[in-house]
Design a protein around this motif. Structure first.
Motif, PDB file in Angstrom:
ATOM      1  N   MET A  22       0.850  -1.194   0.000  1.00  0.00           N
ATOM      2  CA  MET A  22       0.000   0.000   0.000  1.00  0.00           C
ATOM      3  C   MET A  22       0.888   1.249   0.000  1.00  0.00           C
ATOM      4  O   MET A  22       1.808   1.340   0.811  1.00  0.00           O
ATOM      5  CB  MET A  22      -0.872  -0.001   1.266  1.00  0.00           C
ATOM      6  N   LYS A  23       0.616   2.186  -0.934  1.00  0.00           N
ATOM      7  CA  LYS A  23       1.413   3.428  -0.947  1.00  0.00           C
ATOM      8  C   LYS A  23       0.744   4.442  -0.013  1.00  0.00           C
ATOM      9  O   LYS A  23      -0.396   4.844  -0.253  1.00  0.00           O
ATOM     10  CB  LYS A  23       1.431   4.021  -2.352  1.00  0.00           C
ATOM     11  N   ILE A  24       1.475   4.855   1.026  1.00  0.00           N
ATOM     12  CA  ILE A  24       0.906   5.811   1.993  1.00  0.00           C
ATOM     13  C   ILE A  24       1.744   7.091   1.968  1.00  0.00           C
ATOM     14  O   ILE A  24       2.965   7.034   2.170  1.00  0.00           O
ATOM     15  CB  ILE A  24       0.882   5.230   3.418  1.00  0.00           C
ATOM     16  N   ALA A  25       1.090   8.209   1.687  1.00  0.00           N
ATOM     17  CA  ALA A  25       1.777   9.513   1.693  1.00  0.00           C
ATOM     18  C   ALA A  25       1.315  10.290   2.912  1.00  0.00           C
ATOM     19  O   ALA A  25       0.115  10.361   3.209  1.00  0.00           O
ATOM     20  CB  ALA A  25       1.449  10.292   0.431  1.00  0.00           C
ATOM     21  N   ILE A  26       2.275  10.864   3.634  1.00  0.00           N
ATOM     22  CA  ILE A  26       1.943  11.684   4.812  1.00  0.00           C
ATOM     23  C   ILE A  26       2.372  13.114   4.491  1.00  0.00           C
ATOM     24  O   ILE A  26       3.539  13.359   4.157  1.00  0.00           O
ATOM     25  CB  ILE A  26       2.678  11.154   6.063  1.00  0.00           C
ATOM     26  N   ILE A  27       1.439  14.041   4.573  1.00  0.00           N
ATOM     27  CA  ILE A  27       1.746  15.439   4.249  1.00  0.00           C
ATOM     28  C   ILE A  27       2.044  16.167   5.562  1.00  0.00           C
ATOM     29  O   ILE A  27       1.153  16.361   6.388  1.00  0.00           O
ATOM     30  CB  ILE A  27       0.554  16.157   3.534  1.00  0.00           C
ATOM     31  N   GLY A  28       3.287  16.552   5.761  1.00  0.00           N
ATOM     32  CA  GLY A  28       3.694  17.254   6.987  1.00  0.00           C
ATOM     33  C   GLY A  28       4.690  16.441   7.793  1.00  0.00           C
ATOM     34  O   GLY A  28       4.409  15.276   8.142  1.00  0.00           O
ATOM     35  N   GLY A  29       5.847  17.024   8.061  1.00  0.00           N
ATOM     36  CA  GLY A  29       6.917  16.326   8.795  1.00  0.00           C
ATOM     37  C   GLY A  29       7.102  16.860  10.202  1.00  0.00           C
ATOM     38  O   GLY A  29       8.222  17.023  10.675  1.00  0.00           O
ATOM     39  N   GLY A  30       5.980  17.143  10.906  1.00  0.00           N
ATOM     40  CA  GLY A  30       6.032  17.499  12.334  1.00  0.00           C
ATOM     41  C   GLY A  30       5.742  16.251  13.162  1.00  0.00           C
ATOM     42  O   GLY A  30       5.774  15.118  12.656  1.00  0.00           O
ATOM     43  N   LEU A  31       5.440  16.460  14.441  1.00  0.00           N
ATOM     44  CA  LEU A  31       5.186  15.323  15.339  1.00  0.00           C
ATOM     45  C   LEU A  31       4.089  14.402  14.809  1.00  0.00           C
ATOM     46  O   LEU A  31       4.238  13.179  14.850  1.00  0.00           O
ATOM     47  CB  LEU A  31       4.786  15.842  16.725  1.00  0.00           C
ATOM     48  N   ALA A  32       3.002  14.986  14.276  1.00  0.00           N
ATOM     49  CA  ALA A  32       1.875  14.156  13.823  1.00  0.00           C
ATOM     50  C   ALA A  32       2.295  13.265  12.660  1.00  0.00           C
ATOM     51  O   ALA A  32       2.023  12.054  12.662  1.00  0.00           O
ATOM     52  CB  ALA A  32       0.688  15.040  13.436  1.00  0.00           C
ATOM     53  N   GLY A  33       2.975  13.841  11.672  1.00  0.00           N
ATOM     54  CA  GLY A  33       3.386  13.070  10.499  1.00  0.00           C
ATOM     55  C   GLY A  33       4.479  12.060  10.830  1.00  0.00           C
ATOM     56  O   GLY A  33       4.426  10.902  10.400  1.00  0.00           O
ATOM     57  N   CYS A  34       5.467  12.483  11.619  1.00  0.00           N
ATOM     58  CA  CYS A  34       6.606  11.603  11.929  1.00  0.00           C
ATOM     59  C   CYS A  34       6.171  10.437  12.826  1.00  0.00           C
ATOM     60  O   CYS A  34       6.601   9.300  12.633  1.00  0.00           O
ATOM     61  CB  CYS A  34       7.726  12.398  12.599  1.00  0.00           C
ATOM     62  N   ALA A  35       5.313  10.733  13.818  1.00  0.00           N
ATOM     63  CA  ALA A  35       4.844   9.660  14.715  1.00  0.00           C
ATOM     64  C   ALA A  35       4.057   8.623  13.923  1.00  0.00           C
ATOM     65  O   ALA A  35       4.186   7.414  14.154  1.00  0.00           O
ATOM     66  CB  ALA A  35       3.981  10.248  15.829  1.00  0.00           C
ATOM     67  N   THR A  69       9.098  20.213  -0.114  1.00  0.00           N
ATOM     68  CA  THR A  69       8.058  19.706  -1.015  1.00  0.00           C
ATOM     69  C   THR A  69       6.691  20.080  -0.445  1.00  0.00           C
ATOM     70  O   THR A  69       6.140  19.355   0.386  1.00  0.00           O
ATOM     71  CB  THR A  69       8.180  18.164  -1.164  1.00  0.00           C
ATOM     72  N   SER A  70       6.211  21.221  -0.874  1.00  0.00           N
ATOM     73  CA  SER A  70       4.905  21.665  -0.391  1.00  0.00           C
ATOM     74  C   SER A  70       3.830  21.070  -1.295  1.00  0.00           C
ATOM     75  O   SER A  70       3.807  21.327  -2.498  1.00  0.00           O
ATOM     76  CB  SER A  70       4.840  23.195  -0.429  1.00  0.00           C
ATOM     77  N   VAL A  71       2.972  20.261  -0.731  1.00  0.00           N
ATOM     78  CA  VAL A  71       1.888  19.652  -1.521  1.00  0.00           C
ATOM     79  C   VAL A  71       0.770  20.687  -1.665  1.00  0.00           C
ATOM     80  O   VAL A  71       0.322  21.263  -0.674  1.00  0.00           O
ATOM     81  CB  VAL A  71       1.376  18.366  -0.827  1.00  0.00           C
ATOM     82  N   GLU A  72       0.379  20.939  -2.893  1.00  0.00           N
ATOM     83  CA  GLU A  72      -0.671  21.941  -3.127  1.00  0.00           C
ATOM     84  C   GLU A  72      -1.972  21.291  -3.567  1.00  0.00           C
ATOM     85  O   GLU A  72      -3.039  21.863  -3.398  1.00  0.00           O
ATOM     86  CB  GLU A  72      -0.212  22.952  -4.201  1.00  0.00           C
ATOM     87  N   ASN A  73      -1.835  20.106  -4.184  1.00  0.00           N
ATOM     88  CA  ASN A  73      -3.004  19.456  -4.745  1.00  0.00           C
ATOM     89  C   ASN A  73      -2.907  17.952  -4.481  1.00  0.00           C
ATOM     90  O   ASN A  73      -1.921  17.322  -4.881  1.00  0.00           O
ATOM     91  CB  ASN A  73      -2.994  19.729  -6.260  1.00  0.00           C
ATOM     92  N   LEU A  74      -3.911  17.389  -3.833  1.00  0.00           N
ATOM     93  CA  LEU A  74      -3.813  15.973  -3.453  1.00  0.00           C
ATOM     94  C   LEU A  74      -3.795  15.054  -4.673  1.00  0.00           C
ATOM     95  O   LEU A  74      -3.263  13.949  -4.630  1.00  0.00           O
ATOM     96  CB  LEU A  74      -4.956  15.592  -2.513  1.00  0.00           C
ATOM     97  N   GLU A  75      -4.354  15.545  -5.801  1.00  0.00           N
ATOM     98  CA  GLU A  75      -4.352  14.704  -7.012  1.00  0.00           C
ATOM     99  C   GLU A  75      -2.942  14.489  -7.557  1.00  0.00           C
ATOM    100  O   GLU A  75      -2.684  13.546  -8.296  1.00  0.00           O
ATOM    101  CB  GLU A  75      -5.230  15.341  -8.095  1.00  0.00           C
ATOM    102  N   ASP A  76      -2.006  15.370  -7.181  1.00  0.00           N
ATOM    103  CA  ASP A  76      -0.615  15.213  -7.649  1.00  0.00           C
ATOM    104  C   ASP A  76       0.157  14.182  -6.830  1.00  0.00           C
ATOM    105  O   ASP A  76       1.294  13.851  -7.159  1.00  0.00           O
ATOM    106  CB  ASP A  76       0.152  16.555  -7.530  1.00  0.00           C
ATOM    107  N   VAL A  77      -0.439  13.723  -5.730  1.00  0.00           N
ATOM    108  CA  VAL A  77       0.296  12.813  -4.828  1.00  0.00           C
ATOM    109  C   VAL A  77       0.060  11.366  -5.266  1.00  0.00           C
ATOM    110  O   VAL A  77      -1.090  10.927  -5.379  1.00  0.00           O
ATOM    111  CB  VAL A  77      -0.186  13.007  -3.363  1.00  0.00           C
TER     112      VAL A  77
END
Ligand SMILES: Cc1cc2nc3c(=O)[nH]c(=O)nc-3n(C[C@H](O)[C@H](O)[C@H](O)COP(=O)(O)OP(=O)(O)OC[C@H]3O[C@@H](n4cnc5c(N)ncnc54)[C@H](O)[C@@H]3O)c2cc1C
Length: 344
Positions: free
Chosen positions: A1-14, A161-169
């Motif tokens: 399963m390909k999982i993308a997490i947007i944001g590299g703070g505590l929430a994304g890293c945890a 890498t700022s995600v602007e559009n979820l369709e690009d992910v």
């Protein structure tokens, strides 16, 4: 399963760490030039449950998160984990009533939570205190920025890498863990940005004796390498992270009001401001994004993100992998992004 997490703070890293433990290989996308670029970039943070009087869904969430954090922090080196204990001063009548009820309703043994007199609190702290306190011997601090780095040790991530559009992910599952920027993708959530500043000061002869963290209308941590961290301002009306000199004075003034004399001679050496995201009901927003398939949210961690990000990560991992849930249904409902939907 390909999982993308947007944001590299505590929430994304945890979340990335939690998913990695169960064999997934998520990718984290971070807009900034480094991980923990936002609110999670502080050098020191308390891990603290939010104490409510009753043992309802919010208390159950934070109690579970606290216990999970104590088990998890043991697994990491280099996160500056200092379980020095935390004293929560009962410096208002409201707190006094609430904390007594907390002790009664949370049912933790005195080894883990108890009310102490001002004399005992003074002995524990190593400085004279004028208030009785709620004492959590297992509480303390970690370095959120280092915790993010520890979570991410074996994880693939893309900086700048700022995600602007979820369709690009390119992913089957997307998790929005980007603080108040979640609003770009789910505009109707009641997420409120709240600016805050922490201040670091040089220890004085008096303050260097302090042995545990102390919470009042702010918080004060024991010195590490001769430096204390105190904080934090709380400004819902501001959405910038420029340094405000007056904020350091406010942090020091609050300390002096709670523990008179301790503020004397404190010299500011550094400060950091950032934006925390909170929600209308001050509870994190964790779960499936309304109206979007295979998109999840972990945001609005407010002032308790060290704990809530980790507990939220475990819940989201269960949801994503469709496993039995680690939290009861009423807690899941209280966290759900759907809870703000107007009833017909
Ligand atoms: C002054 C202050 C003191 C605090 N003290 C404590 C404390 O003592 N204890 C505690 O538990 N909590 C504390 N908190 C709260 C805690 O820091 C936050 O709850 C926590 O950091 C939130 O983590 P997060 O990952 O949700 O958000 P953030 O850390 O803000 O991370 C979001 C990330 O998403 C990135 N991003 C944004 N938009 C995009 C995009 N479009 N594409 C890619 N990436 C994007 C950002 O660059 C950022 O790195 C404090 C907060 C502040 C402000």
């Amino acid at each position: 399963m390909k999982i993308a997490i947007i944001g590299g703070g505590l929430a994304g890293c945890a979340l990335a760490w939690t998913l990695r433990q169960i064999g997934q290989e998520p990718v984290v996308y971070e807009a900034g030039p480094e991980l923990a670029n936002g609110a999670s970039g502080n050098a020191s943070g308390l891990y603290n449950p939010r104490f409510s009087a009753l043992r309802g869904p919010d208390a159950n969430f934070y109690a579970a998160a606290y216990s999970l954090a104590l088990r998890s922090f043991k697994m990491f080196d280099g996160i500056d984990w200092c379980p020095t204990g935390v004293l929560h001063l009962m410096d208002t009548e409201k707190k006094e009533i609430r904390f007594h009820k907390t002790v009664t309703n949370w049912h933790w043994t005195p080894a883990h939570m108890r009310i102490v007199s001002s004399d005992e609190a003074s002995r524990i702290a190593g400085v004279g205190l004028q208030y009785d306190a709620l004492y959590l011997p297992d509480g303390g601090s970690v370095a959120p920025k280092k915790l993010c780095a520890a979570y991410m040790r074996d994880i693939d991530y893309r900086l700048n890498t700022s995600v602007e559009n979820l369709e690009d992910v390119d992913a089957d599952i997307i998790v929005l863990a980007c603080g108040s920027a979640v609003l770009k993708f789910v505009p109707n959530l009641p997420i409120i940005p709240v600016r805050g500043q922490v201040t670091q000061v040089k220890a004085t002869q008096l303050s260097e004796n302090i042995k545990c963290s102390i919470c009042y209308e702010g918080y004060f941590m024991p010195a590490k390498n001769g430096i204390h961290t105190l904080g934090a301002t709380f400004q819902p009306d501001l959405n910038h992270s420029n340094i405000i000199k007056q904020d350091d004075q406010e942090n020091i003034q609050k300390l002096g009001e709670a523990i008179p004399g301790l503020e004397a001679g404190l010299e500011v050496v550094e400060q950091r401001a950032s934006i925390r995201a909170t929600s209308r009901d001050r509870f994190p927003i964790i779960g499936p994004a309304p109206g979007q398939e295979n998109v999840y949210v972990s945001a609005a961690h407010g002032s308790y993100g060290v704990l809530s990000s980790l507990m939220g990560a475990h819940l989201l991992a269960d949801m994503i992998m469709d496993r039995p849930r680690c939290l009861p249904v009423d807690v899941i409902a209280a966290l759900s992004p759907q809870r703000f939907k107007k009833r017909a």
